[in-house]
Design a protein around this motif. Structure first.
Motif, PDB file in Angstrom:
ATOM      1  N   LYS A 255      -1.159   1.760  -7.293  1.00 36.04           N
ATOM      2  CA  LYS A 255      -1.355   0.463  -6.652  1.00 36.04           C
ATOM      3  C   LYS A 255      -0.197  -0.458  -7.035  1.00 36.04           C
ATOM      4  CE  LYS A 255      -6.412   0.776  -6.689  1.00 36.04           C
ATOM      5  NZ  LYS A 255      -7.676   0.159  -7.191  1.00 36.04           N
ATOM      6  N   ILE A 256       0.582  -0.856  -6.041  1.00 34.96           N
ATOM      7  CA  ILE A 256       1.771  -1.662  -6.280  1.00 34.96           C
ATOM      8  C   ILE A 256       1.614  -3.014  -5.594  1.00 34.96           C
ATOM      9  CG2 ILE A 256       4.266  -1.811  -6.016  1.00 34.96           C
ATOM     10  CD1 ILE A 256       3.373   0.440  -7.870  1.00 34.96           C
ATOM     11  N   ARG A 257       1.794  -4.083  -6.341  1.00 35.04           N
ATOM     12  CA  ARG A 257       1.705  -5.414  -5.756  1.00 35.04           C
ATOM     13  C   ARG A 257       2.817  -5.607  -4.738  1.00 35.04           C
ATOM     14  NH1 ARG A 257       5.064 -10.336  -5.204  1.00 35.04           N
ATOM     15  NH2 ARG A 257       3.542 -11.899  -4.532  1.00 35.04           N
ATOM     16  N   VAL A 258       2.456  -6.128  -3.557  1.00 41.25           N
ATOM     17  CA  VAL A 258       3.421  -6.430  -2.501  1.00 41.25           C
ATOM     18  C   VAL A 258       3.181  -7.847  -1.992  1.00 41.25           C
ATOM     19  CG1 VAL A 258       3.685  -4.022  -1.763  1.00 41.25           C
ATOM     20  CG2 VAL A 258       1.927  -5.464  -0.687  1.00 41.25           C
ATOM     21  N   ILE A 259       4.157  -8.364  -1.257  1.00 41.29           N
ATOM     22  CA  ILE A 259       3.993  -9.638  -0.572  1.00 41.29           C
ATOM     23  C   ILE A 259       2.807  -9.526   0.383  1.00 41.29           C
ATOM     24  CG2 ILE A 259       5.086 -11.272   1.021  1.00 41.29           C
ATOM     25  CD1 ILE A 259       7.780 -10.263  -0.047  1.00 41.29           C
ATOM     26  N   GLY A 260       2.031 -10.593   0.484  1.00 41.87           N
ATOM     27  CA  GLY A 260       0.809 -10.546   1.279  1.00 41.87           C
ATOM     28  C   GLY A 260       1.031 -10.511   2.774  1.00 41.87           C
ATOM     29  N   SER A 261       1.296  -9.324   3.304  1.00 39.22           N
ATOM     30  CA  SER A 261       1.408  -9.168   4.755  1.00 39.22           C
ATOM     31  C   SER A 261       1.080  -7.730   5.118  1.00 39.22           C
ATOM     32  CB  SER A 261       2.830  -9.497   5.246  1.00 39.22           C
ATOM     33  OG  SER A 261       3.740  -8.467   4.920  1.00 39.22           O
TER      34      SER A 261
ATOM     35  N   THR B 214       2.665  -5.911   7.090  1.00 47.45           N
ATOM     36  CA  THR B 214       3.917  -5.162   7.125  1.00 47.45           C
ATOM     37  C   THR B 214       4.227  -4.557   5.762  1.00 47.45           C
ATOM     38  OG1 THR B 214       4.847  -6.524   8.889  1.00 47.45           O
ATOM     39  CG2 THR B 214       6.403  -5.308   7.520  1.00 47.45           C
ATOM     40  N   ASN B 215       4.072  -5.348   4.720  1.00 49.20           N
ATOM     41  CA  ASN B 215       4.414  -4.864   3.380  1.00 49.20           C
ATOM     42  C   ASN B 215       3.385  -3.886   2.841  1.00 49.20           C
ATOM     43  OD1 ASN B 215       6.958  -6.332   2.193  1.00 49.20           O
ATOM     44  ND2 ASN B 215       5.875  -7.838   3.437  1.00 49.20           N
ATOM     45  N   VAL B 216       2.143  -4.048   3.216  1.00 45.73           N
ATOM     46  CA  VAL B 216       1.127  -3.060   2.848  1.00 45.73           C
ATOM     47  C   VAL B 216       1.448  -1.722   3.505  1.00 45.73           C
ATOM     48  CG1 VAL B 216      -1.305  -2.416   3.091  1.00 45.73           C
ATOM     49  CG2 VAL B 216      -0.684  -4.762   2.441  1.00 45.73           C
TER      50      VAL B 216
ATOM     51  N   MET C 265       5.890   4.484   1.698  1.00 45.31           N
ATOM     52  CA  MET C 265       6.678   4.847   0.525  1.00 45.31           C
ATOM     53  C   MET C 265       5.924   5.767  -0.417  1.00 45.31           C
ATOM     54  SD  MET C 265       8.567   1.202  -0.330  1.00 45.31           S
ATOM     55  CE  MET C 265       9.278   1.807  -1.869  1.00 45.31           C
ATOM     56  N   GLY C 266       4.607   5.914  -0.181  1.00 44.73           N
ATOM     57  CA  GLY C 266       3.806   6.832  -0.983  1.00 44.73           C
ATOM     58  C   GLY C 266       2.768   6.178  -1.859  1.00 44.73           C
ATOM     59  N   GLY C 267       2.813   4.844  -1.978  1.00 46.85           N
ATOM     60  CA  GLY C 267       1.882   4.151  -2.847  1.00 46.85           C
ATOM     61  C   GLY C 267       0.783   3.428  -2.092  1.00 46.85           C
ATOM     62  N   VAL C 268       0.100   2.546  -2.794  1.00 43.36           N
ATOM     63  CA  VAL C 268      -0.976   1.738  -2.216  1.00 43.36           C
ATOM     64  C   VAL C 268      -0.570   0.272  -2.357  1.00 43.36           C
ATOM     65  CG1 VAL C 268      -3.415   1.121  -2.307  1.00 43.36           C
ATOM     66  CG2 VAL C 268      -2.696   3.462  -2.882  1.00 43.36           C
ATOM     67  N   GLY C 269      -0.213  -0.363  -1.250  1.00 42.25           N
ATOM     68  CA  GLY C 269       0.205  -1.758  -1.286  1.00 42.25           C
ATOM     69  C   GLY C 269      -0.959  -2.683  -1.569  1.00 42.25           C
ATOM     70  N   THR C 270      -0.804  -3.549  -2.565  1.00 42.07           N
ATOM     71  CA  THR C 270      -1.882  -4.450  -2.974  1.00 42.07           C
ATOM     72  C   THR C 270      -1.378  -5.888  -2.977  1.00 42.07           C
ATOM     73  OG1 THR C 270      -2.735  -2.693  -4.418  1.00 42.07           O
ATOM     74  CG2 THR C 270      -3.591  -4.912  -4.762  1.00 42.07           C
ATOM     75  N   PRO C 271      -1.700  -6.676  -1.950  1.00 39.55           N
ATOM     76  CA  PRO C 271      -1.260  -8.077  -1.912  1.00 39.55           C
ATOM     77  C   PRO C 271      -1.878  -8.873  -3.062  1.00 39.55           C
ATOM     78  CG  PRO C 271      -1.971  -7.340   0.258  1.00 39.55           C
ATOM     79  CD  PRO C 271      -2.419  -6.291  -0.717  1.00 39.55           C
ATOM     80  N   MET C 272      -1.075  -9.744  -3.648  1.00 38.62           N
ATOM     81  CA  MET C 272      -1.545 -10.512  -4.813  1.00 38.62           C
ATOM     82  C   MET C 272      -0.569 -11.646  -5.061  1.00 38.62           C
ATOM     83  SD  MET C 272      -2.201  -9.009  -8.665  1.00 38.62           S
ATOM     84  CE  MET C 272      -3.469  -7.891  -8.039  1.00 38.62           C
ATOM     85  N   ALA C 273      -1.080 -12.764  -5.541  1.00 40.68           N
ATOM     86  CA  ALA C 273      -0.218 -13.876  -5.915  1.00 40.68           C
ATOM     87  C   ALA C 273       0.666 -13.474  -7.082  1.00 40.68           C
ATOM     88  CB  ALA C 273      -1.057 -15.096  -6.278  1.00 40.68           C
TER      89      ALA C 273
ATOM     90  N   LEU D  64      11.059   4.718   7.937  1.00 39.94           N
ATOM     91  CA  LEU D  64      11.632   4.503   9.272  1.00 39.94           C
ATOM     92  C   LEU D  64      10.583   4.372  10.376  1.00 39.94           C
ATOM     93  CD1 LEU D  64      14.912   6.632   9.343  1.00 39.94           C
ATOM     94  CD2 LEU D  64      14.659   4.141   9.290  1.00 39.94           C
ATOM     95  N   PRO D  65       9.438   5.061  10.297  1.00 37.61           N
ATOM     96  CA  PRO D  65       8.406   4.839  11.323  1.00 37.61           C
ATOM     97  C   PRO D  65       7.992   3.382  11.462  1.00 37.61           C
ATOM     98  CG  PRO D  65       7.891   6.818  10.089  1.00 37.61           C
ATOM     99  CD  PRO D  65       9.056   6.165   9.393  1.00 37.61           C
ATOM    100  N   LEU D  66       8.114   2.607  10.375  1.00 38.46           N
ATOM    101  CA  LEU D  66       7.753   1.191  10.438  1.00 38.46           C
ATOM    102  C   LEU D  66       8.702   0.428  11.349  1.00 38.46           C
ATOM    103  CD1 LEU D  66       5.819  -0.955   9.333  1.00 38.46           C
ATOM    104  CD2 LEU D  66       7.399  -1.281   7.410  1.00 38.46           C
ATOM    105  N   HIS D  67       9.954   0.842  11.408  1.00 36.47           N
ATOM    106  CA  HIS D  67      10.901   0.205  12.313  1.00 36.47           C
ATOM    107  C   HIS D  67      10.443   0.376  13.761  1.00 36.47           C
ATOM    108  CE1 HIS D  67      14.586   0.139   9.408  1.00 36.47           C
ATOM    109  NE2 HIS D  67      13.451  -0.064   8.758  1.00 36.47           N
ATOM    110  N   GLU D  68      10.023   1.568  14.090  1.00 33.93           N
ATOM    111  CA  GLU D  68       9.556   1.834  15.459  1.00 33.93           C
ATOM    112  C   GLU D  68       8.279   1.064  15.761  1.00 33.93           C
ATOM    113  OE1 GLU D  68       9.164   6.001  16.082  1.00 33.93           O
ATOM    114  OE2 GLU D  68      11.205   6.482  15.433  1.00 33.93           O
TER     115      GLU D  68
END
Length: 344
Positions: free
Chosen positions: A185-191, A193-195, A201-209, A320-324
């Protein structure tokens, strides 16, 4: 907006700093600034919102810009920089720029997506090959002029784009390939897109302040974060996530935005001076950011951190699939193609 092609990175400041600017031609500006005597005429004071401290590279760039502007003009205008989020969170300062309560503000590029979804194309992971590439395209009016102009309907003038660092993953173990992120679980910007980016990338995006990340990693709620070296070191995340892995997945731009009423109150000669000095400040900031990264790395290593070379190409191919998925409009496609064409 700047006619130049290259500009620099995000500024931050720690105590309220007064920057003296000068305007040729017109004696005063409008906007939220207050007038005061000096230099043979009234001085117009413009408020600038900033969410970082005074050691940040962007602060150095703005201070230098101010000194040069004061020298070249006559002290007719002044910028008062409010660092450390004194005037509120970036979302709030955007609203204050729109209302004219604040004259200028530095804001993260991701926040502008809520006003104009097409901004997502310049926030994609792995869309830039270097900070120089990023600044070249984001300050080229032929590429992004129409996109920036679209915010005029929201009462926002985009003056310049700055480099805000390269974001990498940090956790309690080396991350060299997407498989190494599996289940983390990796903290990402809350969106969304970033999740989605972290998922690819292989992880679990976790939005957080951001101010919750240290405790969350320490307690095991999340396994790590992703950010540039300056944040990693200054927030002491090296203490609880000692492996900083160079996935190099994201360069999120920061923007200096202005209230149109403030910007349009300046005469053409003053605008031209301001624009030229902004363009110079880009190089100043980029160089300062590079120096700050080296200092942050040294400080982090002293605190026990290890910097790891990751297979950035493997991560790039994975996302790259995210770009499409996100490049869906004609304007986005044109900007995306121009960014690709500008690669060396």
């Amino acid at each position: 907006m700047l006619p130049h092609k290259r500009i620099a990175s995000v500024v931050a400041t720690g105590a309220v700093i007064t920057l003296t600017l000068a305007g040729c031609g017109s004696g005063s500006g409008s906007g939220s600034g207050s007038g005061e005597g000096g230099g043979g005429g009234d001085t117009q004071v413009f408020r600038v919102a900033f969410n970082q401290n005074e050691s940040h590279p962007q602060a150095q760039a703005i201070l230098e810009l101010s000194d040069k502007l004061e020298e070249e003009t006559d002290g007719r205008y002044r910028l008062e920089l409010f660092p450390d989020g004194t005037l509120g969170a970036q979302e709030a300062t955007i609203e204050q720029v729109q209302s004219g309560t604040i004259d200028f503000a530095f804001v993260a590029g991701s926040l502008l997506e809520s006003l104009e979804p097409d901004f997502s194309v310049v926030n994609l992971p792995y869309v830039y090959e270097s900070p120089e590439h990023q600044l070249e395209v984001l300050n080229d009016q032929e590429i992004v002029g129409e996109l920036y102009d679209s915010l005029s309907q929201d009462n926002i003038e985009v003056l310049a784009a700055y480099h805000g660092g390269v974001r990498n993953v940090y956790t309690d173990k080396p991350v060299e390939t997407p498989d190494d992120l599996a289940g983390l679980k990796i903290r990402v910007i809350g969106s969304d897109t970033n999740v989605r980016m972290m998922e690819l990338m292989g992880g679990v995006g976790t939005p957080m302040a951001q101010d919750e990340v240290y405790t969350a990693i320490q307690s095991g709620v999340i396994d790590g974060g992703e950010n540039n070296e300056l944040i990693y070191s200054s927030l002491s995340h090296d203490e609880i996530a000692p492996y900083y892995s160079y996935t190099e997945h994201l360069m999120m731009p920061d923007y200096l935005i202005a209230s149109p009423s403030t910007w349009n109150s300046l005469d053409d000669e003053t605008k031209e001076i301001f624009e030229e000095l902004l363009a110079e400040s880009i190089d100043t900031e980029l160089a300062a950011f590079g120096d700050a990264v080296e200092t942050a790395k040294a400080d982090a290593e002293e605190a026990g951190a290890t910097f790891v070379e990751a297979d950035a190409d493997a991560f790039r191919e994975a996302v790259l699939p995210l770009h499409e998925e996100l490049v869906t409009t004609e304007r986005q496609q044109e900007i995306y193609d121009a960014i690709e064409a500008a690669r060396s």
